[in-house]
Design an enzyme around this catalytic site. Structure first.
Site, mmCIF file in Angstrom:
data_model
loop_
_atom_site.group_PDB
_atom_site.id
_atom_site.type_symbol
_atom_site.label_atom_id
_atom_site.label_comp_id
_atom_site.label_asym_id
_atom_site.label_seq_id
_atom_site.Cartn_x
_atom_site.Cartn_y
_atom_site.Cartn_z
ATOM 1 N N GLY A 55 22.081 6.744 -25.352
ATOM 2 C CA GLY A 55 23.162 6.914 -24.632
ATOM 3 C C GLY A 55 24.042 6.016 -24.221
ATOM 4 O O GLY A 55 24.872 6.092 -23.406
ATOM 5 N N HIS A 81 0.736 -1.111 -0.200
ATOM 6 C CA HIS A 81 0.001 -0.078 0.035
ATOM 7 C C HIS A 81 0.981 1.329 -0.162
ATOM 8 O O HIS A 81 0.403 2.230 0.688
ATOM 9 C CB HIS A 81 -1.056 -0.064 1.236
ATOM 10 C CG HIS A 81 -2.042 -1.350 1.166
ATOM 11 N ND1 HIS A 81 -1.986 -2.111 2.100
ATOM 12 C CD2 HIS A 81 -2.938 -1.528 0.204
ATOM 13 C CE1 HIS A 81 -2.967 -2.893 1.616
ATOM 14 N NE2 HIS A 81 -3.325 -2.744 0.651
ATOM 15 N N SER A 127 26.103 0.320 -34.244
ATOM 16 C CA SER A 127 27.487 0.657 -34.708
ATOM 17 C C SER A 127 28.358 -0.579 -35.031
ATOM 18 O O SER A 127 29.014 -0.599 -35.942
ATOM 19 C CB SER A 127 28.056 1.424 -33.605
ATOM 20 O OG SER A 127 27.363 2.795 -33.353
#
Length: 564
Positions: A394, A220, A437
């Site tokens: 990133g 909760h 890449s």
């Protein structure tokens, strides 16, 4: 507070309407937040009804477990608030026949009180009921008595076992006994990496530092039993599993079912990592795993974290866990070997024979050039990461570092000549660099190296042709052209410089001019609108930042120019 809701007061009803609209087998009471099976037979022919519920915010619990073989009805209160007595009573009246109803609740005062009172009122009306309370939170061991512990995610296993027993046609008393037995043999413990936001409150229930976690929490949005420093996933898993094993007095030879439950904001990736370790830790103790599941079963809105439940198995449990159910949130399956099944990967088909002849090349000099590239890429990791974070995902800086490490690890035999070195570098980058890449560099270097090997002359013309072939390969496989804001915007200016200078200056001077052109091309990508790659999804928002792939090209070309 950012949530995809309308008014906080309407969250529960609108949520249930959406769930039921997608589930033809379910129905929603018009005046209460109660989801029931839509296929129930006439009252006289109904088996024991299974009714559970609690506050909203635990989805897919509890409505997701309504269906043949599990719950007959789910009663939903406001977020983290017990449903009313009237709502529970309406559920009993709508689903229970002469066989009666079993009410399954988690051990919270409001749930026990409201479900219990509704059961008493139903009994007065002639509907027999039984109440089963689940108190599976082992984090409270030593703090409160066993019967006063919280009920958390292990409740879902009770739903499944009791639901299967009811579907077998067993009477109310027997189904209740089976459910109570299962509840008594379940232990659960959770960990949170942050809090959640109750829509009506509009703010998190607590805050954690970047390096803090809460162990032993409920469902909760409350704090846990203990706040500790952030630990690796394996260490967190071990701590939870060890507490479960200790509290449940499990010994070698025991057989269990495992439930790894996300609390709402934990991705499947992280749940799988926790599951992997839980399986391994249990097996290291000689404990067998009969069934195992990972996913979101009983959440705390969008809390990041998870809980781990164990069921100490007894005869009949496997059959009831495996029994068919149409409940949409039950994951099916569950069989596990306890460890990943590994098979040998096919042997590498990379050519081991050297390409071309060593000729007049000194392998140590060629390796020195390769290491110069590796040094430059490692030195610019932070810069490349920053560029890629602004217009990509990133990971470019880390990818280039992995590529640099792979180049360093190449054996001396890889450097016998430029052709062999290019193919060897292409093959190792293909494995070392994730994303786009790696394949781009792999196909470019491999094609260039094979061209040089076929000519086997290593003349300036051969190198010019090899560079053109490499760049064409990148364009072919990626579909990009000059001006699309990619690595090609650094490579094409370099190629044009090499071709225009020809043999008019020394090869070293040619490469210095090519590196300068590549750097200029990379800088110009900051003013371009991306047409391919992740940056293209940002549109004009990517402008102002150089393309990371083009910047990486300028870095390694400059390193080569300086080292030649």
């Amino acid at each position: 507070m950012k949530k995809l809701i309308n008014r906080p007061a309407d969250v529960v009803r609108e949520m249930l309407e959406g769930i039921v609209a997608l589930s033809p087998g379910l129905a929603l009471l018009d005046s209460e937040n109660v989801v029931i099976r839509a296929d129930l037979p006439a009252s006289a022919g109904r088996p024991v009804a299974l009714i559970s519920g609690g506050g909203a915010g635990h989805e897919p619990a509890h409505a997701g477990y309504v269906g043949p073989g599990m719950l007959t009805a789910a009663v939903t209160g406001e977020v983290f608030t017990s449903p009313s007595v009237d709502a529970v009573l309406a559920a009993i009246r709508a689903t229970a026949g002469p066989a009666g109803a079993l009410l399954i609740v988690k051990n919270y005062t409001g749930d026990r009180l409201n479900f219990g009172l509704a059961g008493e009122l139903a009994a007065i009306e002639g509907i027999p009921t039984e109440l089963v309370v689940v108190a599976d939170d082992v984090a409270l061991s030593g703090i409160v008595a066993r019967e006063r512990r919280r009920g958390i995610a292990g409740t879902v296993l009770v739903h499944k076992i009791a639901g299967a027993a009811a579907a077998e046609g067993k009477g109310l008393a027997e189904v209740a006994d089976i459910a109570r037995s299962a509840a008594s043999r379940i232990g659960t413990m959770g960990v949170a990496l942050g809090s959640c936001i109750v829509p009506a409150a509009g703010k998190a229930g607590f805050t954690l530092g970047e390096d803090e976690i809460e162990l032993g929490l409920g469902i909760h949005g409350e704090k846990g039993v203990e706040r500790v420093g952030l630990l690796p996933a394996d260490a967190i898993t071990d701590r939870i599993v060890n507490q479960l094993v200790r509290d449940m007095a499990l010994e070698a030879g025991a057989r269990v079912a495992l439930l790894v439950n996300g609390l709402g904001a934990t991705p499947p990736m992280e749940l799988a990592i926790m599951t992997r370790r839980a399986l391994a830790t249990l097996q290291s103790r000689g404990i067998g795993i009969e069934r195992a599941w990972s996913g979101n079963f009983l959440t705390a809105i969008e809390m990041p974290g998870c809980s781990i439940s164990l069921l100490d198995m007894r005869p009949g449990d496997v059959e009831r866990l495996d029994a068919t159910t149409a409940a949409t949130a039950w994951p099916r399956g569950g069989e596990t070997t306890g460890f990943p099944h590994l098979i040998a990967a096919p042997a590498s088909t990379d050519a081991e024979a050297p390409l071309g002849e060593a000729g007049h090349f000194d392998p140590r000099e060629l390796r020195r050039l390769g290491l110069a590239v590796a040094d430059a890429l490692e030195a610019e990791e932070a810069h490349l990461t920053d560029l890629d974070s602004k217009a990509g995902d990133g990971d470019l800086g880390a990818s280039m570092v992995r590529g640099a490490q792979a180049i360093r690890a190449l054996p001396e035999g890889a450097w016998i000549n430029p052709a062999n070195a290019m193919v060897a570098i292409g093959n190792t980058l293909r494995r070392a660099i994730a994303g786009s890449s790696g394949p781009f560099y792999a196909i470019a270097l491999t094609r260039a190296g094979r061209h040089l090997a076929q000519a086997n002359r290593f003349s300036p013309d051969d190198f010019r042709e090899a560079l053109a072939i490499a760049i064409a390969a990148i364009s072919e496989i990626g579909g990009a052209r000059q001006g699309d804001r990619t690595m090609l915007d650094a490579l094409y200016p370099a190629l044009q410089t090499v071709q225009s200078l020809g043999d008019s200056v020394s090869p070293a001077q040619v490469w210095r001019e090519a590196a300068r052109a590549a750097n200029d091309g990379a800088r110009k990508t900051a003013d371009m609108t991306a047409k391919l790659g992740r940056a293209s999804y940002l549109g004009e928002r990517a402008r102002g930042t150089q393309d990371g792939g083009a910047a990486a090209v300028a870095i390694w070309m400059e390193a080569l120019a300086t080292s030649l």
